[in-house]
Scaffold this active site. Sequence first.
Site, PDB file in Angstrom:
ATOM      1  N   SER A 143       8.679  47.626  25.240  1.00  0.00           N
ATOM      2  CA  SER A 143       7.891  46.950  24.206  1.00  0.00           C
ATOM      3  C   SER A 143       8.199  45.461  24.111  1.00  0.00           C
ATOM      4  CB  SER A 143       8.136  47.618  22.849  1.00  0.00           C
ATOM      5  OG  SER A 143       9.518  47.624  22.531  1.00  0.00           O
ATOM      6  N   HIS A 202      12.289  43.419  17.742  1.00  0.00           N
ATOM      7  CA  HIS A 202      11.292  42.570  18.392  1.00  0.00           C
ATOM      8  C   HIS A 202      11.290  41.172  17.788  1.00  0.00           C
ATOM      9  CE1 HIS A 202       9.828  46.731  19.053  1.00  0.00           C
ATOM     10  NE2 HIS A 202       9.581  46.257  20.267  1.00  0.00           N
ATOM     11  N   ASP A 222      11.582  44.350  12.329  1.00  0.00           N
ATOM     12  CA  ASP A 222      12.299  45.602  12.603  1.00  0.00           C
ATOM     13  C   ASP A 222      13.681  45.403  13.212  1.00  0.00           C
ATOM     14  OD1 ASP A 222      11.666  44.750  15.136  1.00  0.00           O
ATOM     15  OD2 ASP A 222      10.304  46.406  15.587  1.00  0.00           O
TER      16      ASP A 222
END
Length: 656
Positions: free
Chosen positions: A94, A273, A270
Site C-alpha cells: 500500500s 501511511h 493511521d
Amino acid sequence: MAALAYNLGKREINHYFSVRSAKVLALVAVLLLAACHLASRRYRGNDSCEYLLSSGRFLGEKVWQPHSCMMHKYKISEAKNCLVDKHIAFIGDSRIRQLFYSFVKIINPQFKEEGNKHENIPFEDKTASVKVDFLWHPEVNGSMKQCIKVWTEDSIAKPHVIVAGAATWSIKIHNGSSEALSQYKMNITSIAPLLEKLAKTSDVYWVLQDPVYEDLLSENRKMITNEKIDAYNEAAVSILNSSTRNSKSNVKMFSVSKLIAQETIMESLDGLHLPESSRETTKVLNREQTDEWKGWMQLVILIYHISGASTFLPVYMHIRVLVAAYLFQTGYGHFSYFWIKGDFGIYRVCQVLFRLNFLVVVLCIVMDRPYQFYYFVPLVTVWFMVIYVTLALWPQIIQKKANGNCFWHFGLLLKLGFLLLFICFLAYSQGAFEKIFSLWPLSKCFELKGNVYEWWFRWRLDRYVVFHGMLFAFIYLALQKRQILSEGKGEPLFSNKISNFLLFISVVSFLTYSIWASSCKNKAECNELHPSVSVVQILAFILIRNIPGYARSVYSSFFAWFGKISLELFICQYHIWLAADTRGILVLIPGNPMLNIIVSTFIFVCVAHEISQITNDLAQIIIPKDNSSLLKRLACIAAFFCGLLILSSIQDKSKH
C-alpha cells in the site's frame, strides 16, 4: 596607544580589502564554482543531482530540496512530454500504491483512488502513450520474484522504470518474528540478480521503508515497529548493494520517502501511511477556506451593524445564520483538534481562553462594561469549554484509541448523545439555566442589567449548532479515515454521480432556507425554529464549497486576511467603528459621512490587526509551556480576578 594601533589596523584592512576587492573575490568564486559544476556534469554524465534520491531536507508544503540541486515542479504538459512512449511499473504494498497514485496524478490530476485496493491498478494516457501500472505484491516472495523474472526474458517488453519495495506486510503477517526477517533476506537475495539484470536496460529503484508513528497504529499493526523497519531496510541495502561483486550496483536506493516521512509521519491518519498533507491534497474546510469564510461573514456582519439593517426581519434571519456558521466552525475545529491530537493539557486550554478573552477582559476593566456586553465572546468561550469537557471526561476517546476498535466510535456517539440531552434540558428549563449562571462568581460574568435572561436568550438561539459542528467533524474524519473521500487537488469529493446528486440537493436546500428566511413574518417564531433549521443552510454551503475539486482548492486571500482578525474586528467595532454602545456611528470628520466612514474604517481595521498581533505575542509570553510555571501564573491571575469580583460585588451592594 591601543586606539592608535586600532586606527592603524583599520587603515591597513581597508587598504588591502575594500568593497571592490570583495566583488572581485565574489566573481572569482562564481567562475570557480561554475567550472567545478561543469566538470562534475561532464564526469557524472546525465546524473546532475546525485543526492536526489538519498539526502536533502523537507521544507514543508510538499517541497523537498536535495542537497545538490533544486526540484522542478512539473506541469501536466511537461510530465507528458518527458514520459512519451514510456512504461512505468510500481510493484509492492500500500505504501508503493501511494507513490503510484501521486505519480499518476502528476499526469492526470482527475485520476480516482477507487476500486479494490489489493489488486493491480492500470493507468494509460493515450495522448502521450504513457502506461503506468501498479502491481499488488505486498511481500518479497515467490510471487514478486516471478513477476520480475518475466521481464528479464528477452521476448518480453520491459518497463522503462521499475519502482519496487515491501516489508510491512511481512512484519505484520508473521507478527514481527526473527524467522520472517531471515526469510525476507533469503527472498531479496534471490530477487537481487534479477533486479540487477533489469537495471542494465531500465531504471530500477528499491524503495526503503518509511518509519511509522507507533502511537497511532491500530492493534493489528502494533508489531510494525521502527526497530523492525530499520532491520528490514538494512537487510535490503546490504543485499542489493552487494549483488555485484566488482562494480557498483545499478539498482538505486530510494530513501527520499523515508526522510520525508521522518518529518511528516506524526500527521498520518493511521501511523503507517504518509499523511495527505505531504501529497497534493485539499481537505474539506481547510484552514485557508475557514479563514476566508470567517472573513466575509465578519464583513457582512459589520455592514449589517453600521447600516442599521437589524430592523428588517429577513436580513436579521440571514445574519443569524452567519453567527451560527461561526459557532459551527468552533464545534468543528476544536472537536477535530482534540479528536486527532488527544491534547487535553492545560496549556492548550489556556492558550485558547487567553486568545478569546484577553481583549474583552481589558475592555471590561478599562471601559467599565459587563462581560456579557460583548456577548459573542462569552458564547464562544462557554462552547469551547463544553467541547473540552465533553471529550476530556472519562473515558477519553480519541482517534488513536478508536483506530484499533470500532466500539470506541459508539462510545463517542454516546457521549455526544448525552451532550445533546444536556443542551435540550437547559434550553427548555429556563429556571435551571438561570440558577446555574446566577451563582457567584458566574453571575458577575453573565448577568446583564441584574439578570441572566439576555445570556439565556442568546445561548438558546444557537443551542444546537456547536453540537452539529462536532457531529459533522466526527463523520467527516471517520469517512476520511476509511478513505471514502477523494481529497486530491482538483478532484470531486465523491464519485461523479454522488457528487452531482449531493450538489443538487445542497443548492435546493440552500435556496429553500433562503426563501423561508426571507418570508419570515414573526420574529419570535423564526427564532424558535432557527436553532433546528440553520444547520441546513450551513451544511448546504459546506457541500457546495467543497464537493467540486476546483472550488475546494481555491480561496480568497483578501477575505482570509480579514478572517484571521475576525475576533478583534467583532470586539473593536463596539468602541472604534460604532458609538453609543453600537447604537450610533463614530464621527471623526463631521459634515462628511462618506469620508468619515472611509477614515474610521481604515483606523478600525489597522487597530484590530495590531491588537491581534499583540494578543498572539502576549499569549506566548504569559502562557508558558512548563506546567509548574503555568499553574503558578494561573493562581496569581485567579487571585487577581477574585479580588476584582469581590470589589465589584461590594460596589454593587453599596449602590443598592
